[in-house]
Design a protein around this motif. Structure first.
Motif, PDB file in Angstrom:
ATOM      1  N   LYS A   1       0.784  -1.312  -0.005  1.00 59.65           N
ATOM      2  CA  LYS A   1       0.049   0.023   0.081  1.00 59.65           C
ATOM      3  C   LYS A   1       0.807   1.174  -0.030  1.00 59.65           C
ATOM      4  O   LYS A   1       0.487   2.374  -0.733  1.00 59.65           O
TER       5      LYS A   1
ATOM      6  N   SER B   1      -2.754  10.215   9.455  1.00 59.73           N
ATOM      7  CA  SER B   1      -3.083   9.728  10.432  1.00 59.73           C
ATOM      8  C   SER B   1      -2.364  10.271  11.928  1.00 59.73           C
ATOM      9  O   SER B   1      -1.193  10.205  11.723  1.00 59.73           O
TER      10      SER B   1
ATOM     11  N   ARG C   1       2.253   4.956  17.881  1.00 59.42           N
ATOM     12  CA  ARG C   1       3.682   3.839  17.941  1.00 59.42           C
ATOM     13  C   ARG C   1       4.648   4.624  17.295  1.00 59.42           C
ATOM     14  O   ARG C   1       4.556   5.800  16.954  1.00 59.42           O
TER      15      ARG C   1
ATOM     16  N   ARG D   1       9.418   4.598  12.591  1.00 59.09           N
ATOM     17  CA  ARG D   1      10.095   3.343  11.808  1.00 59.09           C
ATOM     18  C   ARG D   1      11.128   4.274  11.167  1.00 59.09           C
ATOM     19  O   ARG D   1      11.262   5.463  10.644  1.00 59.09           O
TER      20      ARG D   1
ATOM     21  N   TYR E   1       3.019  10.078   9.552  1.00 59.04           N
ATOM     22  CA  TYR E   1       2.003   9.905  10.883  1.00 59.04           C
ATOM     23  C   TYR E   1       2.098  11.228  11.411  1.00 59.04           C
ATOM     24  O   TYR E   1       3.192  11.821  11.309  1.00 59.04           O
TER      25      TYR E   1
ATOM     26  N   GLU F   1     -12.433   8.656  13.056  1.00 59.23           N
ATOM     27  CA  GLU F   1     -12.544   7.259  13.390  1.00 59.23           C
ATOM     28  C   GLU F   1     -11.113   6.874  14.117  1.00 59.23           C
ATOM     29  O   GLU F   1      -9.942   7.680  13.951  1.00 59.23           O
TER      30      GLU F   1
ATOM     31  N   ILE G   1      -8.739   3.241  15.994  1.00 56.16           N
ATOM     32  CA  ILE G   1      -8.518   2.026  16.663  1.00 56.16           C
ATOM     33  C   ILE G   1      -7.546   1.998  17.392  1.00 56.16           C
ATOM     34  O   ILE G   1      -6.528   2.754  17.392  1.00 56.16           O
TER      35      ILE G   1
ATOM     36  N   LYS H   1      -4.742  -0.784  17.989  1.00 59.89           N
ATOM     37  CA  LYS H   1      -4.431  -2.239  17.321  1.00 59.89           C
ATOM     38  C   LYS H   1      -2.743  -2.504  17.887  1.00 59.89           C
ATOM     39  O   LYS H   1      -2.050  -1.268  17.798  1.00 59.89           O
ATOM     40  N   PHE H   2      -2.459  -3.345  17.918  1.00 65.70           N
ATOM     41  CA  PHE H   2      -1.024  -3.855  18.310  1.00 65.70           C
ATOM     42  C   PHE H   2      -0.520  -2.950  19.467  1.00 65.70           C
ATOM     43  O   PHE H   2       0.465  -2.494  19.369  1.00 65.70           O
TER      44      PHE H   2
ATOM     45  N   TYR I   1      -4.397   4.270  16.575  1.00 61.80           N
ATOM     46  CA  TYR I   1      -4.259   4.901  15.116  1.00 61.80           C
ATOM     47  C   TYR I   1      -5.633   5.700  14.838  1.00 61.80           C
ATOM     48  O   TYR I   1      -6.538   5.075  15.350  1.00 61.80           O
ATOM     49  N   GLY I   2      -5.532   6.915  14.538  1.00 61.31           N
ATOM     50  CA  GLY I   2      -6.827   7.787  14.291  1.00 61.31           C
ATOM     51  C   GLY I   2      -6.901   8.626  12.949  1.00 61.31           C
ATOM     52  O   GLY I   2      -5.719   9.296  12.742  1.00 61.31           O
ATOM     53  N   THR I   3      -7.976   8.674  12.552  1.00 61.54           N
ATOM     54  CA  THR I   3      -7.848   9.644  11.398  1.00 61.54           C
ATOM     55  C   THR I   3      -8.424  11.289  11.908  1.00 61.54           C
ATOM     56  O   THR I   3      -9.636  11.197  12.250  1.00 61.54           O
TER      57      THR I   3
ATOM     58  N   GLU J   1      -5.825   5.550   4.198  1.00 64.40           N
ATOM     59  CA  GLU J   1      -5.176   4.420   4.208  1.00 64.40           C
ATOM     60  C   GLU J   1      -5.185   3.799   5.610  1.00 64.40           C
ATOM     61  O   GLU J   1      -4.573   4.183   6.686  1.00 64.40           O
ATOM     62  N   ILE J   2      -6.323   3.073   6.000  1.00 62.81           N
ATOM     63  CA  ILE J   2      -6.508   2.623   7.020  1.00 62.81           C
ATOM     64  C   ILE J   2      -7.003   1.104   7.083  1.00 62.81           C
ATOM     65  O   ILE J   2      -7.187   0.474   5.977  1.00 62.81           O
ATOM     66  N   GLU J   3      -6.993   0.472   8.399  1.00 62.48           N
ATOM     67  CA  GLU J   3      -7.126  -0.580   8.296  1.00 62.48           C
ATOM     68  C   GLU J   3      -8.844  -1.305   8.424  1.00 62.48           C
ATOM     69  O   GLU J   3      -9.773  -0.385   8.289  1.00 62.48           O
TER      70      GLU J   3
ATOM     71  N   GLY K   1     -11.698   0.320  10.879  1.00 63.29           N
ATOM     72  CA  GLY K   1     -11.799   1.599  10.581  1.00 63.29           C
ATOM     73  C   GLY K   1     -12.406   2.055   9.340  1.00 63.29           C
ATOM     74  O   GLY K   1     -13.486   2.801   9.023  1.00 63.29           O
TER      75      GLY K   1
END
Ligand code: 5GP
Length: 204
Positions: free
Chosen positions: A18, A37, A41, A44, A53, A72, A74, A76-77, A81-83, A101-103, A106
């Motif tokens: 993606k 977003s 986290r 990287r 991000y 929205e 979530i 996760k891990f 993560y949010g928009t 670009e979201i899971e 979301g």
């Protein structure tokens, strides 16, 4: 009647490619904004704040939740993560098209809020290919590998809620597929009230 922007939602399992595809779309398609977003986290290698991000602390993220600043979000891990809501709403109201670009969870939430959103699922051509790409990316630890595969399966199982499927076997051809989808959505009659009005309001 003004043309509102189109909300495109792109999801796909880790290893679908993606990031590469979106990077190219950004530079090749006019009038398309990629939403940034917020996440708790850590960045990287090569990731920049405000570009990939908005990196923030858990406290800051929770404050934003309390202030209703997310379209929205979530957890996760172990990370959030949010928009961010305001920039997306502003762009759409200005008639600009936006990509999230979201899971998959979301994406389902966005669909509820924006029934006219266009959901696109990017995937490798087969499950074996996905396994191969995940192995290349991740550690050799069998537990990690199994966890990565489980997540990928769950994501693939949500695929049918999407409007379009874009296979990423070859990056160029995947980008062309996405461009074709964007073009088709932009030329839908119902998305062009202003143009219809200009063409139908004649004096003689
Ligand atoms: P990563 O940590 O690899 O960048 O992202 C992990 C997952 O979080 C990816 O599936 C990505 O699409 C998803 N993600 C990134 N930002 C958001 C967001 O704002 N909302 C939701 N629901 N998922 C997001």
């Amino acid at each position: 009647m003004k043309r509102l922007g189109i909300l495109f939602v792109i999801s796909g399992p880790s290893g679908a490619g993606k990031g590469t595809v979106l990077g190219k779309l950004r530079s090749e398609v006019e009038n398309l904004s990629i939403s940034v977003s917020a996440t708790t986290r850590n960045p990287r290698n090569g990731e920049a704040n405000g570009v990939h991000y908005l990196f923030c602390s858990k406290d800051k993220f929770k404050e934003m939740i309390d202030n209703n600043e997310f379209l929205e979000y979530i957890n996760k891990f172990d990370n959030y993560y949010g928009t961010p809501k305001a920039p997306v709403e502003q762009l759409l109201n200005e008639g600009k098209d936006v990509v999230l670009e979201i899971e998959t969870m979301g994406a389902a939430n966005v669909r509820q809020m924006f029934p006219n959103a266009v959901l696109i699922f990017i995937t490798p051509k087969s499950f074996d290919e996905l396994k191969r790409r995940l192995d290349k990316r991740g550690s050799e630890n069998p537990k990690d590998r199994a966890a990565r595969l489980e997540i990928a399966k769950t994501e693939l199982d949500s695929m049918t809620q999407y409007d379009y499927i874009a296979v990423n076997n070859d990056v160029r051809s995947c980008i062309n597929t996405l461009k074709a989808i964007i073009s088709a959505e932009r030329t839908k009659m119902a998305r062009n009230p202003e143009l219809i009005n200009t063409l139908t309001s004649r004096d003689n």
